[in-house]
Scaffold this motif. Structure first.
Motif, short mmCIF file in Angstrom:
data_model
loop_
_atom_site.label_atom_id
_atom_site.label_comp_id
_atom_site.label_asym_id
_atom_site.label_seq_id
_atom_site.Cartn_x
_atom_site.Cartn_y
_atom_site.Cartn_z
N ASN A 1 -46.85 -19.78 11.87
CA ASN A 1 -45.56 -20.34 11.96
C ASN A 1 -45.18 -21.48 12.30
O ASN A 1 -44.03 -22.14 12.56
CB ASN A 1 -44.50 -19.29 12.33
CG ASN A 1 -44.41 -18.11 11.78
OD1 ASN A 1 -44.62 -18.06 10.50
ND2 ASN A 1 -44.32 -17.03 12.21
N LEU B 1 -42.69 -27.00 3.79
CA LEU B 1 -42.55 -26.16 2.70
C LEU B 1 -41.86 -26.04 1.73
O LEU B 1 -40.78 -26.23 1.94
CB LEU B 1 -42.80 -24.65 3.70
CG LEU B 1 -43.78 -24.33 4.79
CD1 LEU B 1 -43.46 -23.11 5.44
CD2 LEU B 1 -45.17 -24.68 4.24
N ASN B 2 -42.16 -25.65 0.37
CA ASN B 2 -41.25 -25.60 -0.67
C ASN B 2 -41.10 -24.33 -1.09
O ASN B 2 -40.13 -24.02 -2.17
CB ASN B 2 -41.23 -26.86 -1.55
CG ASN B 2 -42.65 -26.67 -2.15
OD1 ASN B 2 -43.20 -25.55 -1.99
ND2 ASN B 2 -43.20 -27.75 -2.63
N THR C 1 -46.24 -22.35 0.44
CA THR C 1 -45.38 -21.07 0.98
C THR C 1 -45.71 -20.83 2.35
O THR C 1 -46.81 -20.95 2.90
CB THR C 1 -46.04 -19.99 0.01
OG1 THR C 1 -46.10 -20.26 -1.37
CG2 THR C 1 -45.50 -18.59 0.29
N TRP D 1 -45.05 -25.72 13.21
CA TRP D 1 -44.99 -26.90 12.37
C TRP D 1 -46.30 -27.60 11.93
O TRP D 1 -46.44 -28.17 10.74
CB TRP D 1 -43.71 -27.94 13.08
CG TRP D 1 -43.65 -29.10 12.24
CD1 TRP D 1 -42.68 -29.26 11.34
CD2 TRP D 1 -44.44 -30.46 12.60
NE1 TRP D 1 -42.76 -30.46 10.84
CE2 TRP D 1 -43.49 -31.22 11.52
CE3 TRP D 1 -45.24 -30.98 13.21
CZ2 TRP D 1 -43.59 -32.76 11.34
CZ3 TRP D 1 -45.49 -32.40 13.12
CH2 TRP D 1 -44.76 -33.30 12.08
N THR E 1 -39.97 -19.73 7.07
CA THR E 1 -39.04 -20.79 7.52
C THR E 1 -39.30 -20.88 9.05
O THR E 1 -39.08 -19.93 9.59
CB THR E 1 -37.74 -20.86 6.96
OG1 THR E 1 -37.83 -21.14 5.60
CG2 THR E 1 -36.84 -22.05 7.72
N GLY E 2 -39.73 -22.00 9.41
CA GLY E 2 -39.56 -21.95 11.11
C GLY E 2 -40.11 -23.38 11.49
O GLY E 2 -40.88 -23.84 10.90
N ARG F 1 -40.26 -21.23 0.74
CA ARG F 1 -40.11 -20.48 1.84
C ARG F 1 -39.31 -18.92 1.89
O ARG F 1 -38.71 -18.85 1.13
CB ARG F 1 -38.91 -21.55 2.75
CG ARG F 1 -39.68 -22.84 2.90
CD ARG F 1 -38.51 -23.85 3.76
NE ARG F 1 -37.31 -23.97 3.09
CZ ARG F 1 -37.09 -24.73 2.28
NH1 ARG F 1 -38.02 -25.75 1.94
NH2 ARG F 1 -35.95 -25.06 1.69
N HIS F 2 -39.78 -18.32 2.85
CA HIS F 2 -39.67 -17.02 3.33
C HIS F 2 -38.82 -16.93 4.32
O HIS F 2 -39.17 -17.70 5.47
CB HIS F 2 -40.62 -16.19 3.20
CG HIS F 2 -41.46 -15.70 1.92
ND1 HIS F 2 -41.37 -14.72 1.11
CD2 HIS F 2 -42.23 -16.50 1.21
CE1 HIS F 2 -42.07 -14.79 0.05
NE2 HIS F 2 -42.48 -15.87 -0.11
N VAL F 3 -37.82 -16.02 4.34
CA VAL F 3 -37.21 -15.83 5.76
C VAL F 3 -37.67 -14.54 6.52
O VAL F 3 -37.68 -13.48 5.60
CB VAL F 3 -35.47 -15.41 5.60
CG1 VAL F 3 -34.90 -15.26 6.91
CG2 VAL F 3 -34.99 -16.92 4.91
N ARG G 1 -39.75 -26.59 9.37
CA ARG G 1 -40.51 -26.78 8.21
C ARG G 1 -40.10 -26.85 6.92
O ARG G 1 -40.97 -26.86 6.04
CB ARG G 1 -41.76 -25.63 8.30
CG ARG G 1 -42.29 -25.41 9.53
CD ARG G 1 -43.54 -24.64 9.46
NE ARG G 1 -43.57 -23.21 8.88
CZ ARG G 1 -44.47 -22.30 9.01
NH1 ARG G 1 -45.72 -23.01 9.00
NH2 ARG G 1 -44.33 -21.30 8.47
N ILE G 2 -38.80 -27.36 6.86
CA ILE G 2 -38.08 -27.25 5.65
C ILE G 2 -38.82 -28.54 4.51
O ILE G 2 -38.78 -28.18 3.37
CB ILE G 2 -36.50 -27.65 5.85
CG1 ILE G 2 -35.89 -26.19 6.32
CG2 ILE G 2 -35.88 -27.92 4.51
CD1 ILE G 2 -34.67 -26.33 6.73
#
Length: 340
Positions: free
Chosen positions: A91, A119-120, A108, A93, A111-112, A122-124, A115-116
């Motif tokens: 998780n 990563l394009n 994939t 950066w 998100t953390g 993104r899972h929560v 890292r927006i």
């Protein structure tokens, strides 16, 4: 029919977590993906025994290393591989930098750590809904917002009779022995380690029943292994620090039974489908259980555990001190008779 999707998986740095990621790899492989894994060298022997993995790419970065420019250089070198997707399991950066610099079009992960931009896809992470780490990893095989299909496939490592015999010959071990293997180490810290005297007592009891007892672990476990062997009055053979991880896999594959702390070798034994008794103190079997129907977990479930600390914050380690060898013997007998 088009060529298979090429996926680069950025693996975690821990042996146990690498095995816990195998259900994700199985889900990706079942869809026809060709999977390469970027992993530390010490995890490579595990990945090389997973049928889902096409190639292991050695990661030069140790746990905690930032090494921005080195990650950039590695990413640019991997750009020529033409990966369609990267799945980033850690998780942090920095763990997402290599796929970004490799210009992999679909990246994939959860998100953390801001890292927006890296990563394009993104899972929560919902830690309540996904209590097990294996479920969290497997979620990354699905579209964001989708649940992983349960039950997950169990981790499975390959070990042939020929590989097992070769490991024993190299180490000068009898080819026909069916040992009980004890794994007294735990990388994270003392609060995960069953006391030495309990391991020694267990070894004596097993040896008195005519069972060979081998101690298995890393080089840093050698002194503990020596102490157990001495307290067991020579009834346990200390192999800690004498084997490679590849050899440890093949020795565990030939074990009659395994008793282990919550450690990487515990997950190896589970992935080899050996009758296993797993001892939990400061950690949680709800988060990283051994994924095997032949495993049995012993946890006293005290009010102070799991604390997830490296050392007991209360100074008594009752979660493991009060877990007695008699209970382990009884559980060993139960699991062996249920799954010989």
């Amino acid at each position: 029919m088009g060529s298979p999707t090429r996926i680069l998986v950025v693996a975690p740095s821990w042996i146990g977590d690498t095995l816990i990621a195998q259900p994700l790899l199985a889900r990706l492989a079942a869809r026809g993906a060709s999977i390469d894994v970027l992993a530390p060298d010490w995890c490579a022997p595990l990945l090389e025994r997973m049928p889902e993995v096409r190639r292991v790419i050695g990661s030069p970065f140790r746990h905690g290393d930032f090494a921005f420019w080195a990650r950039r250089a590695l990413g640019r070198a991997l750009a020529q591989e033409g990966y369609d997707e990267a799945v980033v399991l850690p998780n942090s950066w920095k763990s997402a930098l290599v796929p970004f610099f490799a210009r992999i079009p679909k990246r994939t992960g959860f998100t953390g750590e801001a890292r927006i931009g890296l990563l394009n896809n993104r899972h929560v992470l919902d830690k309540v809904a996904r209590s097990q780490l294996a479920q969290r990893y497997a979620q990354l095989a699905e579209a964001p917002g989708s649940d992983p299909l349960l039950p997950l496939p169990q981790p499975r490592l390959c070990s042939t009779p020929e590989q097992q015999a070769a490991a024993r010959r190299t180490l000068g071990l009898p080819l026909d022995a069916a040992p009980v293997i004890l794994c007294p180490g735990a990388e994270y810290g003392p609060a995960k380690r069953w006391p030495v005297r309990h391991f020694a007592d267990l070894a004596r009891r097993l040896a008195q029943d005519g069972l060979p007892v081998w101690l298995l672990g890393a080089a840093k476990d050698a002194a503990v292994g020596d102490e157990i062997a001495a307290l067991a009055e020579g009834m346990a053979l200390n192999l800690c620090g004498r084997t490679s991880l590849t050899q440890a896999i093949d020795l565990l594959a030939g074990a009659r039974q395994v008793v282990s702390n919550d450690s990487g070798l515990m997950h190896v034994a589970a992935a080899l489908d050996r009758p296993l008794v797993a001892l939990y103190g400061s950690s949680s079997p709800a988060y990283t259980p051994p994924m095997s129907s032949r495993a049995r977990i012993i946890s006293l479930k005290l009010s102070c555990s799991p604390c997830f600390q490296r050392e007991c914050p209360l100074g008594h380690l009752k979660c493991l001190e009060d877990l007695m060898p008699e209970q382990v013997i009884e559980t060993l007998n139960n699991v062996f008779h249920a799954h010989p």
